[in-house]
Design an enzyme around this catalytic site. Structure first.
Site, PDB file in Angstrom:
ATOM      1  N   GLU A 110      57.668 -42.581  66.976  1.00 36.13           N
ATOM      2  CA  GLU A 110      58.572 -41.694  66.262  1.00 36.13           C
ATOM      3  C   GLU A 110      59.924 -41.607  66.950  1.00 36.13           C
ATOM      4  O   GLU A 110      60.001 -41.512  68.172  1.00 36.13           O
ATOM      5  CB  GLU A 110      57.976 -40.289  66.207  1.00 36.13           C
ATOM      6  N   CYS A 151      66.793 -39.119  69.397  1.00 31.09           N
ATOM      7  CA  CYS A 151      65.685 -38.649  70.231  1.00 31.09           C
ATOM      8  C   CYS A 151      64.642 -39.773  70.296  1.00 31.09           C
ATOM      9  O   CYS A 151      64.135 -40.218  69.263  1.00 31.09           O
ATOM     10  CB  CYS A 151      65.103 -37.377  69.617  1.00 31.09           C
ATOM     11  N   CYS A 158      50.601 -38.417  74.184  1.00 35.99           N
ATOM     12  CA  CYS A 158      50.964 -37.912  75.507  1.00 35.99           C
ATOM     13  C   CYS A 158      49.710 -37.364  76.174  1.00 35.99           C
ATOM     14  O   CYS A 158      48.850 -36.777  75.517  1.00 35.99           O
ATOM     15  CB  CYS A 158      52.010 -36.802  75.395  1.00 35.99           C
ATOM     16  N   CYS A 162      50.317 -30.129  76.994  1.00 31.86           N
ATOM     17  CA  CYS A 162      50.956 -28.814  76.876  1.00 31.86           C
ATOM     18  C   CYS A 162      50.398 -28.147  75.616  1.00 31.86           C
ATOM     19  O   CYS A 162      50.316 -28.771  74.558  1.00 31.86           O
ATOM     20  CB  CYS A 162      52.469 -28.966  76.785  1.00 31.86           C
ATOM     21  N   CYS A 165      52.373 -28.026  72.112  1.00 27.06           N
ATOM     22  CA  CYS A 165      53.030 -29.251  71.629  1.00 27.06           C
ATOM     23  C   CYS A 165      52.108 -30.047  70.724  1.00 27.06           C
ATOM     24  O   CYS A 165      50.957 -30.309  71.071  1.00 27.06           O
ATOM     25  CB  CYS A 165      53.441 -30.095  72.835  1.00 27.06           C
ATOM     26  N   ASN A 264      59.705 -23.813  80.711  1.00 29.30           N
ATOM     27  CA  ASN A 264      58.874 -23.160  79.686  1.00 29.30           C
ATOM     28  C   ASN A 264      58.126 -21.898  80.115  1.00 29.30           C
ATOM     29  O   ASN A 264      57.395 -21.323  79.316  1.00 29.30           O
ATOM     30  CB  ASN A 264      57.847 -24.141  79.090  1.00 29.30           C
ATOM     31  N   CYS A 383      61.601 -30.582  67.999  1.00 30.60           N
ATOM     32  CA  CYS A 383      60.935 -30.709  69.300  1.00 30.60           C
ATOM     33  C   CYS A 383      59.467 -30.363  69.196  1.00 30.60           C
ATOM     34  O   CYS A 383      59.101 -29.332  68.648  1.00 30.60           O
ATOM     35  CB  CYS A 383      61.517 -29.712  70.296  1.00 30.60           C
TER      36      CYS A 383
HETATM   37  N1  SAH Z   1      57.325 -34.915  77.538  1.00 31.15           N
HETATM   38  C1  SAH Z   1      58.629 -34.556  77.930  1.00 31.15           C
HETATM   39  C2  SAH Z   1      59.655 -34.893  76.893  1.00 31.15           C
HETATM   40  C3  SAH Z   1      59.275 -34.692  75.449  1.00 31.15           C
HETATM   41  S1  SAH Z   1      58.976 -33.060  74.927  1.00 31.15           S
HETATM   42  C4  SAH Z   1      58.686 -33.073  78.251  1.00 31.15           C
HETATM   43  O1  SAH Z   1      57.754 -32.365  77.957  1.00 31.15           O
HETATM   44  O2  SAH Z   1      59.676 -32.665  78.857  1.00 31.15           O
HETATM   45  C5  SAH Z   1      60.647 -32.449  74.715  1.00 31.15           C
HETATM   46  C6  SAH Z   1      60.783 -30.946  74.770  1.00 31.15           C
HETATM   47  O3  SAH Z   1      60.179 -30.334  73.634  1.00 31.15           O
HETATM   48  C7  SAH Z   1      60.129 -30.331  75.992  1.00 31.15           C
HETATM   49  O4  SAH Z   1      61.048 -29.476  76.649  1.00 31.15           O
HETATM   50  C8  SAH Z   1      59.000 -29.515  75.405  1.00 31.15           C
HETATM   51  O5  SAH Z   1      58.725 -28.391  76.206  1.00 31.15           O
HETATM   52  C9  SAH Z   1      59.529 -29.162  74.033  1.00 31.15           C
HETATM   53  N2  SAH Z   1      58.500 -28.831  73.052  1.00 31.15           N
HETATM   54  C10 SAH Z   1      57.251 -29.309  72.969  1.00 31.15           C
HETATM   55  N3  SAH Z   1      56.613 -28.759  71.908  1.00 31.15           N
HETATM   56  C11 SAH Z   1      57.478 -27.908  71.314  1.00 31.15           C
HETATM   57  C12 SAH Z   1      57.414 -27.083  70.149  1.00 31.15           C
HETATM   58  N4  SAH Z   1      56.341 -27.030  69.392  1.00 31.15           N
HETATM   59  N5  SAH Z   1      58.524 -26.359  69.831  1.00 31.15           N
HETATM   60  C13 SAH Z   1      59.646 -26.456  70.560  1.00 31.15           C
HETATM   61  N6  SAH Z   1      59.776 -27.239  71.650  1.00 31.15           N
HETATM   62  C14 SAH Z   1      58.697 -27.965  72.029  1.00 31.15           C
HETATM   63 FE1  SF4 Z   2      53.732 -34.316  76.503  1.00 30.45          FE
HETATM   64 FE2  SF4 Z   2      54.409 -32.554  74.608  1.00 30.45          FE
HETATM   65 FE3  SF4 Z   2      53.977 -31.723  77.110  1.00 30.45          FE
HETATM   66 FE4  SF4 Z   2      56.159 -33.193  76.576  1.00 30.45          FE
HETATM   67  S1  SF4 Z   2      55.698 -31.151  75.782  1.00 30.45           S
HETATM   68  S2  SF4 Z   2      54.729 -33.454  78.309  1.00 30.45           S
HETATM   69  S3  SF4 Z   2      55.350 -34.544  74.951  1.00 30.45           S
HETATM   70  S4  SF4 Z   2      52.437 -32.649  75.751  1.00 30.45           S
END
Ligand code: SAH
Ligand code: SF4
Length: 393
Positions: A110, A151, A158, A162, A165, A264, A383
């Site tokens: 993506e 992006c 992944c 988290c 996410c 976060n 995001c």
């Molecule tokens: N894996 C890396 C980069 C991709 S995620 C990371 O986690 O940093 C990019 C950003 O999106 C991260 O800051 C993450 O905390 C945020 N993110 C993940 N899920 C989200 C969601 N559902 N709503 C808003 N931001 C989110």
């Molecule tokens: Fe992976 Fe999503 Fe966490 Fe970024 S925010 S490290 S993409 S699980």
């Protein structure tokens, strides 16, 4: 061994990537080596680089700076360009586009195109100011955007898990190759007739995956993007969930994007609940590692902070973030992101007033804070919403 160690075992053995099938992704010595059987002079290799990375040809026969017989010979030997193709496009009402881009093995990744960006680059004085004149005003005047942010994904799925996410739900499927990472950018630039050097293009490595768990391919892609693809590294930002060994390697790089840390949470206790990776590397350990990164003039580290309704979005949390940023003792800013919902992800969006209050609380205590605009929520492009979903169109 702690549960954190167990939890993270899969991260350390992330599956490999698909084999590269084309020339896209190779440059310099690697490209010469791949074409060794043809005995090319260096200028012929450079012509091919221009065709691959500037013109973005999809077939060797389109390399018009080469004599026809050379093109035919190379094509007949079965060498392919292998520029990734956009398999599907979802277009948001706000102009954002989300693409499924086919990888070498048919798996899709993506990538998101955000005309005018999402505000994430605000307060980044190390990037060139917006007032910079376009060298070709007539060409850009025809475009419906004056700058754009792409992006980019670094893995399919992944492993970091988290809790908020959507990408995490996939687990880790595989790493992307350098060609597949840079290829996302090439495919999207080509679609929009965008040319770095003339158009303001920013890259954020914030798509699917954790770039620092696919470090070598990610950095090889950065060199390709900053080299023959001519995107200044000061217009690139990589975001990590806090993979300390990756941050320490990154600190040694000469050519590198700006760095964003997905914080976060205001403290380890809350962070452990929403980002299990915290059990492996605490916030303090991440910050110590970041301190090793030699910053460029006027560069700042970004802390990303996803606001989860009722979990980390209250004034006392903001006060803790202020202390944390102060203790870090490096130039920093905070990017606030209101959590974007996704099916099966059990969190609440923060209230608009909580977001505003959180930002204000940071600002009044001297911490630069910006709110990222959600882009393309209606097409699952925002995001944390990237999960190969096709249900949203
Ligand atoms: N894996 C890396 C980069 C991709 S995620 C990371 O986690 O940093 C990019 C950003 O999106 C991260 O800051 C993450 O905390 C945020 N993110 C993940 N899920 C989200 C969601 N559902 N709503 C808003 N931001 C989110
Ligand atoms: Fe992976 Fe999503 Fe966490 Fe970024 S925010 S490290 S993409 S699980």
């Amino acid at each position: 061994m702690t549960t954190g160690g167990k939890l993270l075992t899969p991260i350390l053995d992330a599956p490999g990537s698909a084999p590269d099938q084309g020339l896209f992704g190779l440059w310099n010595d690697e490209l010469s080596e791949a074409l060794r059987q043809f005995g090319l002079l260096p200028y012929r290799v450079r012509q091919l680089e221009t065709a691959l990375y500037r013109q973005k040809v999809t077939d060797i026969r389109e390399v018009t700076t080469w004599p026809k017989d050379l093109r035919e010979r190379v094509a007949a030997a079965g060498l392919l360009v292998g520029l990734p193709e956009i398999a599907e496009t979802f277009r948001s009402v706000d102009g954002t586009e989300r693409y499924l881009i086919a990888g070498n093995d048919g798996q899709t990744v993506e990538t998101v195109w955000m005309p005018e960006g999402d505000g994430g680059e605000e307060g980044d004085s190390s990037s060139t100011p917006d007032a910079e004149p376009d060298t070709d005003a007539s060409a850009s005047a025809k475009k419906p955007w004056s700058r754009a942010t792409i992006c980019v994904s670094s893995q399919i799925g992944c492993a970091v898990n988290c809790q908020f996410c959507l990408t995490a739900k996939l687990g880790i499927i595989r790493n992307l190759t350098a060609g597949e990472i840079a290829g996302q950018v090439a495919a999207v630039l080509k679609r929009h007739h965008a040319e770095p050097g003339r158009d303001r293009i920013n890259l954020v490595f914030m798509g699917m995956g954790e770039p620092f768990l696919n470090y070598d391919a990610f950095m090889a892609a950065v060199r390709l993007l900053a080299g023959p693809m001519e995107i200044p590294e000061s217009r690139m930002t990589v975001s990590t969930s806090g993979i300390v060994p990756g941050i320490l390697r990154f600190a040694q790089e000469k050519v590198r994007p700006k760095l964003a840390i997905s914080l976060n949470a205001p403290n380890d206790l809350v962070r452990e609940q929403i980002m299990p990776v915290t059990r492996k590397w605490s916030i303090a350990e991440v910050i110590d590692a970041v301190r090793q990164v030699p910053l460029r003039q006027r560069e700042r580290i970004t802390f990303e902070y996803v606001l989860l309704g009722g979990v980390n979005d209250q004034p006392e949390h903001a006060d803790e973030v202020v202390k944390l940023v102060r203790r870090a003792q490096f130039p920093a800013k905070v990017n606030l992101i209101a959590w974007n919902p996704g099916p099966g992800v059990p969190f609440k969006m923060p209230g608009a007033d909580d977001v505003a209050r959180f930002q204000e609380r940071l600002r009044e205590q001297g911490v630069p804070a910006f709110v990222r605009k959600p882009r393309g929520r209606d097409i699952y492009a925002a995001c944390g919403q990237l999960k190969k979903t096709t249900a949203a169109n």
